[in-house]
Design a protein around this motif. Structure first.
Motif, PDB file in Angstrom:
ATOM      1  N   PRO A   1       0.831  -1.216   0.000  1.00 36.22           N
ATOM      2  CA  PRO A   1       0.000   0.000   0.000  1.00 36.22           C
ATOM      3  C   PRO A   1       0.856   1.253   0.000  1.00 36.22           C
ATOM      4  O   PRO A   1       1.989   1.238   0.497  1.00 36.22           O
ATOM      5  CB  PRO A   1      -0.817  -0.125   1.292  1.00 36.22           C
ATOM      6  CG  PRO A   1      -0.017  -1.018   2.173  1.00 36.22           C
ATOM      7  CD  PRO A   1       0.696  -1.975   1.251  1.00 36.22           C
ATOM      8  N   PRO A   2       0.320   2.338  -0.562  1.00 35.65           N
ATOM      9  CA  PRO A   2       1.080   3.595  -0.551  1.00 35.65           C
ATOM     10  C   PRO A   2       1.397   4.014   0.875  1.00 35.65           C
ATOM     11  O   PRO A   2       0.539   3.995   1.747  1.00 35.65           O
ATOM     12  CB  PRO A   2       0.108   4.595  -1.214  1.00 35.65           C
ATOM     13  CG  PRO A   2      -0.857   3.749  -1.974  1.00 35.65           C
ATOM     14  CD  PRO A   2      -0.990   2.475  -1.210  1.00 35.65           C
ATOM     15  N   SER A   3       2.621   4.342   1.105  1.00 32.80           N
ATOM     16  CA  SER A   3       3.039   4.763   2.426  1.00 32.80           C
ATOM     17  C   SER A   3       2.672   6.229   2.639  1.00 32.80           C
ATOM     18  O   SER A   3       2.964   7.083   1.817  1.00 32.80           O
ATOM     19  CB  SER A   3       4.555   4.590   2.575  1.00 32.80           C
ATOM     20  OG  SER A   3       5.041   5.300   3.681  1.00 32.80           O
ATOM     21  N   GLU A   4       2.000   6.506   3.760  1.00 33.63           N
ATOM     22  CA  GLU A   4       1.669   7.898   4.065  1.00 33.63           C
ATOM     23  C   GLU A   4       2.940   8.733   4.163  1.00 33.63           C
ATOM     24  O   GLU A   4       2.979   9.890   3.746  1.00 33.63           O
ATOM     25  CB  GLU A   4       0.884   7.977   5.378  1.00 33.63           C
ATOM     26  CG  GLU A   4      -0.510   7.366   5.302  1.00 33.63           C
ATOM     27  CD  GLU A   4      -1.250   7.501   6.618  1.00 33.63           C
ATOM     28  OE1 GLU A   4      -0.731   8.188   7.528  1.00 33.63           O
ATOM     29  OE2 GLU A   4      -2.347   6.926   6.734  1.00 33.63           O
ATOM     30  N   GLU A   5       3.984   8.130   4.711  1.00 33.54           N
ATOM     31  CA  GLU A   5       5.253   8.845   4.841  1.00 33.54           C
ATOM     32  C   GLU A   5       5.827   9.156   3.471  1.00 33.54           C
ATOM     33  O   GLU A   5       6.265  10.274   3.201  1.00 33.54           O
ATOM     34  CB  GLU A   5       6.238   8.012   5.641  1.00 33.54           C
ATOM     35  CG  GLU A   5       7.607   8.672   5.780  1.00 33.54           C
ATOM     36  CD  GLU A   5       8.581   7.806   6.557  1.00 33.54           C
ATOM     37  OE1 GLU A   5       9.084   8.283   7.574  1.00 33.54           O
ATOM     38  OE2 GLU A   5       8.842   6.675   6.119  1.00 33.54           O
TER      39      GLU A   5
END
Length: 492
Positions: A419-423
């Motif tokens: 999943p796309p990392s928020e960071e």
């Protein structure tokens, strides 16, 4: 998955010959055509936005996805509008710098300016997520429902990638994707008396296999595994390896690093050990030579397992036909799904969605825009594009091995993508100058490989030096540039 991906953005819209015989595929398509005729032949203009445009590239872009539509819709004229004009030296400099926030601002202008485009073609899903967050795209669900365009035949993981950030609505469509899997050499496993990898394995099990199958010395060394068939960079490998675990590098609120943890120590130890024990090839091992026909160690029978995209299938097939070396011609291989972690079961694959088509929230011709989008993502178009691009179709009914070959095709889409990392999103868009702090870890990782430091010692030092540098970046952000850095995950 290398730190410096060589991806030529001037040619991201690769031309493909789409044929001249597509028929109208849906009732809405027919309705649009009839409406144009009823309007006394009045011509309508559809504006299509792309990230990069140039006079030299326009014919290729039109051949890729507009020519066929215009031929079957004689009353529609398509105008291409580029967020970045590569014929303008100032814009070309922006493209060369790969300043992602600045590129995104140019893309936003296409969709929100005084003359907004109707359709936008996006090079990757990162832009899609950002544009949906900024409410610049129209949800496609009502249009799909009204026209009977269903997603039942689409691979579930592909559909998930077409949704907005934290939004269940679908905002774009694409015909193909680039998947990633674990290639393995059957003969090397048989010679070592080791059972080959299988779908659904965990990372510790795959790394143990790699150690068991590696053998030999010097130029005859057989390596057990590589994260990439062309590069060897342990620091970046550790980032990619740990990506499914969503480990954090930075605490943006406190402007400190977050790497002095047992989780990071485990990731560094796992990868550094592979390099120290020569389970994975070093950069010098992968530079070619040594009497090899080329520098591809897997193709030359010296690498038991390697992560690669589906496009590698074409290269292996061509090598079997044209290679002069009998060993290459007889290479016996297959693929399995990428490994995952027990802490993140079923996650770890890559499904790179490119050439996504979306409709702008301010589109002036939404009906024609939707007709254009669904036409270009019809079943027939997916079939044609997958044949010519080496990518896989997003429709399950069309997924089949290349050229009549037999291999485990499901491995390329078996796992949910990381999943796309928020960071990562935060650092790409809002704080694009932390790369120098990240780069402090590279020489420290090499120290771990060389046995000069333990992973725990190196990470503690990175934490200390990184904290100090981050505070300096906070005080003087303009003095630091992120450049083009890859923050971890598998490439397609």
């Amino acid at each position: 998955m290398r730190t410096r991906r060589t991806k030529d953005r001037h040619t991201i819209l690769r031309g493909v010959s789409l044929g001249l015989s597509l028929t109208l595929a849906t009732s809405l398509l027919a309705a649009c055509s009839e409406g144009a005729d009823d309007d006394g032949g009045k011509r309508q203009v559809l504006r299509v936005g792309v990230l990069y445009a140039s006079a030299a590239d326009e014919s290729r872009q039109r051949q890729a996805f507009t020519d066929d539509y215009e031929l079957t819709h004689p009353n529609v004229d398509i105008e291409l509008a580029g967020a970045i004009d590569l014929d303008d030296r100032r814009s070309e400099a922006l493209a060369g710098n790969r300043d992602r926030p600045a590129l995104y601002e140019a893309l936003k202008q296409l969709l929100s300016g005084s003359d907004p485009v109707d359709v936008v073609e996006l090079e990757d899903a990162a832009y899609l997520r950002r544009l949906t967050q900024d409410n610049l795209l129209a949800p496609l669900d009502p249009l799909m429902q009204a026209s009977g365009f269903g997603l039942d035949d689409f691979l579930p993981n592909a559909v998930d990638g077409l949704r907005g950030a934290g939004d269940p609505s679908v905002y774009a469509l694409t015909s193909t994707f680039a998947g990633t899997a674990l290639y393995y050499n059957k003969r090397l496993f048989a010679d070592a008396g080791v059972a080959p990898p299988t779908d659904g394995m965990l990372w510790p099990d795959v790394l143990r296999l790699a150690k068991r199958v590696a053998s030999g010395e010097g130029k005859s060394r057989k390596f057990g595994f590589s994260f990439d068939r062309w590069g060897a960079d342990g620091f970046s490998d550790a980032l990619a390896y740990s990506a499914p675990l969503q480990l954090k590098l930075f605490d943006k609120k406190a402007w400190k690093m977050t790497v002095d943890t047992p989780q990071w120590s485990r990731a560094w130890s796992d990868i550094a050990e592979l390099y120290a024990e020569k389970i994975v090839p070093s950069r010098s091992d992968m530079e070619g030579g040594n009497g090899m026909e080329n520098g591809d160690l897997f193709l030359n029978g010296r690498l038991a397992m390697v992560i690669g995209g589906h496009d590698y299938v074409n290269e292996l097939s061509a090598a079997r036909t044209y290679a002069a070396d009998p060993a290459i011609k007889s290479l016996d291989w297959d693929v399995v799904s990428l490994p995952s972690f027990a802490e993140a079961p079923g996650i770890g694959g890559s499904m790179a969605l490119t050439n996504l088509m979306a409709i702008g929230a301010k589109a002036q011709n939404k009906e024609i825009a939707w007709d254009f989008v669904q036409y270009n993502n019809s079943e027939r178009m997916a079939k044609l594009k997958s044949r010519s691009s080496g990518k896989l179709p997003v429709r399950r009914s069309l997924v089949q091995p290349q050229g009549g070959m037999s291999y485990n095709l499901g491995a390329f889409y078996a796992l949910k993508p990381v999943p796309p990392s928020e960071e990562r999103e935060e650092l790409y868009w809002n704080t694009p100058n932390l790369s120098p702090a990240l780069e402090l870890g590279r020489p420290l990782f090499q120290d771990v490989i060389d046995g000069k430091k333990t992973a725990k010692e190196a990470l503690r030092e990175w934490q200390t030096t990184g904290d100090a540098l981050m505070q300096e970046i906070k005080r003087n952000p303009a003095a630091y540039d992120n450049g083009d850095y890859y923050w971890g995950g598998w490439g397609g």
